[in-house]
Every structure is written in structure tokens, then in C-alpha cells.
Design a protein around this motif. Structure first.
Motif, PDB file in Angstrom:
ATOM      1  N   GLN A   1      80.196  69.230 -10.763  1.00  0.00           N
ATOM      2  CA  GLN A   1      79.877  68.440  -9.663  1.00  0.00           C
ATOM      3  C   GLN A   1      80.037  68.990  -8.345  1.00  0.00           C
ATOM      4  O   GLN A   1      79.119  68.903  -7.363  1.00  0.00           O
ATOM      5  CB  GLN A   1      80.513  66.869  -9.779  1.00  0.00           C
ATOM      6  CG  GLN A   1      79.962  65.937  -8.625  1.00  0.00           C
ATOM      7  CD  GLN A   1      80.205  64.621  -8.696  1.00  0.00           C
ATOM      8  OE1 GLN A   1      80.511  64.299  -9.791  1.00  0.00           O
ATOM      9  NE2 GLN A   1      80.223  63.574  -7.445  1.00  0.00           N
ATOM     10  N   LEU A   2      81.241  69.548  -7.863  1.00  0.00           N
ATOM     11  CA  LEU A   2      81.160  70.352  -6.749  1.00  0.00           C
ATOM     12  C   LEU A   2      80.433  71.453  -6.724  1.00  0.00           C
ATOM     13  O   LEU A   2      80.027  71.812  -5.397  1.00  0.00           O
ATOM     14  CB  LEU A   2      82.745  70.946  -6.817  1.00  0.00           C
ATOM     15  CG  LEU A   2      83.718  69.701  -6.694  1.00  0.00           C
ATOM     16  CD1 LEU A   2      85.042  70.418  -6.708  1.00  0.00           C
ATOM     17  CD2 LEU A   2      83.738  69.002  -5.406  1.00  0.00           C
TER      18      LEU A   2
ATOM     19  N   ASP B   1      83.447  62.897  -5.548  1.00  0.00           N
ATOM     20  CA  ASP B   1      83.032  61.951  -4.350  1.00  0.00           C
ATOM     21  C   ASP B   1      83.984  61.878  -3.081  1.00  0.00           C
ATOM     22  O   ASP B   1      83.451  62.164  -1.913  1.00  0.00           O
ATOM     23  CB  ASP B   1      82.372  60.719  -4.881  1.00  0.00           C
ATOM     24  CG  ASP B   1      81.356  60.585  -5.474  1.00  0.00           C
ATOM     25  OD1 ASP B   1      80.598  61.791  -5.626  1.00  0.00           O
ATOM     26  OD2 ASP B   1      80.891  59.886  -6.253  1.00  0.00           O
ATOM     27  N   ASP B   2      85.161  61.793  -3.495  1.00  0.00           N
ATOM     28  CA  ASP B   2      86.298  61.636  -2.463  1.00  0.00           C
ATOM     29  C   ASP B   2      86.586  63.073  -1.760  1.00  0.00           C
ATOM     30  O   ASP B   2      86.764  63.027  -0.550  1.00  0.00           O
ATOM     31  CB  ASP B   2      87.461  61.146  -3.019  1.00  0.00           C
ATOM     32  CG  ASP B   2      87.925  59.706  -2.789  1.00  0.00           C
ATOM     33  OD1 ASP B   2      86.630  58.851  -2.136  1.00  0.00           O
ATOM     34  OD2 ASP B   2      88.791  59.278  -2.820  1.00  0.00           O
ATOM     35  N   ILE B   3      86.331  64.064  -2.594  1.00  0.00           N
ATOM     36  CA  ILE B   3      86.661  65.357  -2.284  1.00  0.00           C
ATOM     37  C   ILE B   3      85.667  65.863  -1.353  1.00  0.00           C
ATOM     38  O   ILE B   3      85.619  66.168  -0.165  1.00  0.00           O
ATOM     39  CB  ILE B   3      86.774  66.420  -3.354  1.00  0.00           C
ATOM     40  CG1 ILE B   3      88.296  66.181  -4.298  1.00  0.00           C
ATOM     41  CG2 ILE B   3      86.731  67.950  -2.667  1.00  0.00           C
ATOM     42  CD1 ILE B   3      88.304  66.995  -5.557  1.00  0.00           C
ATOM     43  N   ILE B   4      84.489  65.570  -1.796  1.00  0.00           N
ATOM     44  CA  ILE B   4      83.124  65.987  -0.784  1.00  0.00           C
ATOM     45  C   ILE B   4      83.110  65.194   0.421  1.00  0.00           C
ATOM     46  O   ILE B   4      83.001  65.688   1.530  1.00  0.00           O
ATOM     47  CB  ILE B   4      81.833  65.624  -1.665  1.00  0.00           C
ATOM     48  CG1 ILE B   4      81.841  66.613  -2.949  1.00  0.00           C
ATOM     49  CG2 ILE B   4      80.762  65.729  -0.967  1.00  0.00           C
ATOM     50  CD1 ILE B   4      80.779  65.896  -3.745  1.00  0.00           C
ATOM     51  N   ARG B   5      83.582  63.779   0.357  1.00  0.00           N
ATOM     52  CA  ARG B   5      83.541  63.177   1.509  1.00  0.00           C
ATOM     53  C   ARG B   5      84.731  63.372   2.484  1.00  0.00           C
ATOM     54  O   ARG B   5      84.366  63.623   3.815  1.00  0.00           O
ATOM     55  CB  ARG B   5      83.886  61.530   1.358  1.00  0.00           C
ATOM     56  CG  ARG B   5      83.974  60.826   2.393  1.00  0.00           C
ATOM     57  CD  ARG B   5      83.806  59.313   2.179  1.00  0.00           C
ATOM     58  NE  ARG B   5      84.328  58.782   0.758  1.00  0.00           N
ATOM     59  CZ  ARG B   5      83.627  58.476  -0.430  1.00  0.00           C
ATOM     60  NH1 ARG B   5      82.381  58.561  -0.200  1.00  0.00           N
ATOM     61  NH2 ARG B   5      84.214  58.234  -1.482  1.00  0.00           N
ATOM     62  N   SER B   6      85.691  63.852   1.987  1.00  0.00           N
ATOM     63  CA  SER B   6      86.830  64.332   2.873  1.00  0.00           C
ATOM     64  C   SER B   6      86.624  65.613   3.510  1.00  0.00           C
ATOM     65  O   SER B   6      86.890  65.724   4.609  1.00  0.00           O
ATOM     66  CB  SER B   6      88.171  64.406   1.995  1.00  0.00           C
ATOM     67  OG  SER B   6      88.609  63.266   1.377  1.00  0.00           O
ATOM     68  N   VAL B   7      86.017  66.462   2.733  1.00  0.00           N
ATOM     69  CA  VAL B   7      85.421  67.795   3.268  1.00  0.00           C
ATOM     70  C   VAL B   7      84.467  67.729   4.405  1.00  0.00           C
ATOM     71  O   VAL B   7      84.494  68.159   5.405  1.00  0.00           O
ATOM     72  CB  VAL B   7      85.035  68.766   2.205  1.00  0.00           C
ATOM     73  CG1 VAL B   7      84.413  70.009   2.755  1.00  0.00           C
ATOM     74  CG2 VAL B   7      86.080  69.286   1.304  1.00  0.00           C
TER      75      VAL B   7
END
Length: 327
Positions: free
Chosen positions: A145-146, A302-308
Motif C-alpha cells: 500500500q505504501l 492510511d494513518d502513516i500516509i496521513r501523518s506524513v
């Protein structure tokens, strides 16, 4: 929870293995390849991704029959990978959950076009026990996903999960399998086996806090803790599980690291989204199945993408923020 059995094919299945290889691409993306290589061995009915393409033909009708069945199995797994969420959608919790916090190191690396190394550290939930093949463990799903979201980025996800372990055992390999890798992000799944063994949650929390301090002192990697899963085996020790979830949350707040509230998310699946437990947990009442790992990985990504994204946009959210918002 025991370690996974090594995958192997006996000599009479060699043609089937060859057919499997023919269906695989000649090379794997770096993130998925390294994650699969670092994943502990899978059960004997799993299919592992080969490092390169190999051509071997079946030479007898019996062998061709074995090969055909193996090909059908690969097609079945591939189809399952494509439509895993069509049967049960992977939705964020209806009531929202705690913010994971920002990931400044990962964000800065992505902005600069530099390689990003993620270590998934944990026990059998990280190793992928219960998944039908390595591609369905959460580190591999997360990597995929990433890489879809950041197609030009060089992202490596290393699976450092060992079944049956918890904080005491993990601390023994923290240096060699985490710190010495020089990761940009460590996702530390911990606490479940301590609950099952009736260990004091406070002792686990202290070890995790010490481990976080060592990781931070060694290079300043971003860190995200993952608390125990919501499952029948864990829920039988509800008091201990509740203490573990709360203490890991406090450690994350104290050490200014992120936390993915897995227990809360999985409870939402069952209690608010009305998903039967057997839809995301295998028959042992403890480990997640393909859908459970896939949805866990999607929400975590999703949380990693949002945080970045927040940091890339100039919204510098402190890692110790614990406000509530949708996943």
C-alpha cells in the motif's frame, strides 16, 4: 503461540513448484521482496514468492496433474488477493480513534527522495501466523500500500516478527534486528503474549519504554506501538488486556511516539460494524486471518500516509498528540 513451520515442497511436488515460479514476475519490488525474505517461514500450505523466474516442465501425466492443481491454487490465492475486501469492506472505526502522531523522519526522507526503511517488530501477529501466504501478512500488505501511494519512493519493509515472543525476548534482539538496521520507522507490536502468560502489564510497559529509549538514542527513528488484538483468547483475560492497552498508551504519550490502537479498532469491527469475529480471526481464537491482516495493514498505512502528509504540508503535529479523530 509457536513459530511458523518452514515452507517446503517434497521432491514429487517439484514440477508444481516450477509451475508456481512461472506465474510469478521475474523480479519483486524491493519493499515486498525484503519483507518476504525477512518473514519467518510460513506453514506448509503457503506459497512463497521466488527471487527470480525459473522454467521447468512437467514430464509425466501425473506430474502435470500436480502442476495443474498447483496453478489453480495460485490463481485462487491471486483472486483472493484482488477481492479480499469485496466480501467484507475494510472501513475505519465509526467512532474514531486516537491520533497516531506525526512521523517526521519518514516524512523528511520521502520529501528528500531518500530510501525509507521500516522495521515491523513483534511476535506472530507480525510474522503472519494465520495468513494463507506471506503476501497476506501485515508487513507485506503495508509495503504494497505504501508503494502504491509513493510509487517513486524506495521503501523497504523488514519483517522482524517471531512467534511466541513478547517484550523480554524482543529486548534480546532489539539491537541486532532493529537498531543495527538503522530504520526510519519502527512499528512495534507487543503485549499479547504477556497477557496470555499472565505477566504483569507494568513489567511489559517498562521494558517497552526502555526499548523505545534505546531506539531513540540510537538514531531517532519514528516509532509506532501496536497494542494487543481484540480476539476471544485475549478477551478471556479482559482485565489484563485492558491494563496492557492503557499502559502502552501511556508509554507512547510519555515517550512521544505513535500508537496504533489495534484492540480498539478490532473491537469496533465486531461491536459497531457487526462483523463476526470469525471473519477476522482464525479458528484458534487468537490470530488474524487474511482479511484481518489486510484491513489492519490498510488502516495502519492510511494513518502513516496521513501523518506524513501533514508534515509535508507544513502541519507539524507533535507526536504526542492524542486527540480523537476518524482513522
Amino acid at each position: 503461540m509457536s513459530s511458523l513451520r518452514p515452507f517446503c515442497l517434497t521432491s514429487w511436488l517439484a514440477p508444481a513448484a516450477a509451475a508456481l515460479l512461472l506465474l510469478m514476475p521475474a523480479s519483486q519490488p524491493r519493499a515486498q521482496t525484503q519483507a518476504a525474505q525477512a518473514t519467518p517461514a510460513q506453514p506448509a500450505d503457503s506459497a512463497t514468492a521466488p527471487p527470480s523466474q525459473t522454467t521447468v516442465a512437467a514430464t509425466s501425466p501425473e506430474q502435470r496433474g500436480v502442476t495443474a492443481r498447483a496453478i489453480d491454487k495460485v490463481k485462487e490465492v491471486a483472486k483472493s488477493a484482488g477481492d479480499i475486501f469485496s466480501r467484507v469492506p475494510c472501513l475505519p472505526p465509526k467512532g474514531g480513534s486516537k491520533a497516531m502522531g506525526s512521523l517526521p523522519r519518514v516524512a523528511s526522507k520521502l520529501v528528500a527522495g531518500q530510501p525509507v526503511v521500516i522495521v515491523a517488530f513483534g511476535s506472530s501477529s507480525t510474522a503472519g501466523f494465520g495468513a494463507s501466504s506471506p503476501e497476506f501478512n501485515y508487513p507485506n500488505r503495508l509495503a504494497a500500500q505504501l508503494r502504491r501511494h509513493y510509487p517513486t519512493a524506495d521503501i523497504t519493509v523488514i519483517n522482524a516478527g517471531v512467534g511466541g515472543e513478547d517484550a523480554p525476548e524482543m529486548m534480546k534482539r532489539l539491537q541486532t534486528q532493529v537498531i543495527d538496521v538503522h530504520p526510519d520507522l519502527v512499528i512495534w507490536q507487543v503485549g499479547t503474549n504477556a497477557v496470555l502468560r499472565n505477566l504483569d502489564p507494568a513489567d511489559t510497559a517498562k521494558l517497552v519504554e526502555d526499548g523505545i529509549s534505546r531506539i531513540q538514542a540510537a538514531g531517532g527513528a519514528d516509532i509506532v506501538l501496536v497494542d494487543p488484538q481484540y480476539s476471544p483468547a485475549v478477551n478471556q483475560r479482559a482485565e489484563s488486556a485492558g491494563k496492557m492497552v492503557k499502559l502502552l498508551g501511556k508509554v507512547a504519550e510519555l515517550r512521544h511516539v505513535g500508537i496504533f490502537p489495534r484492540f480498539e479498532v478490532m473491537r469496533d469491527w465486531h461491536e459497531k460494524q457487526a462483523i463476526p469475529v470469525e471473519s477476522f480471526v482464525i479458528a484458534d481464537g487468537l490470530h488474524m486471518n487474511d482479511w484481518g491482516y489486510a484491513c489492519f495493514a490498510q488502516l495502519l498505512a492510511d494513518d502513516i500516509i496521513r501523518s506524513v502528509g501533514q508534515i509535508k504540508l507544513g502541519v507539524n503535529v507533535p507526536a504526542d498528540v492524542r486527540t480523537y479523530r476518524p482513522m
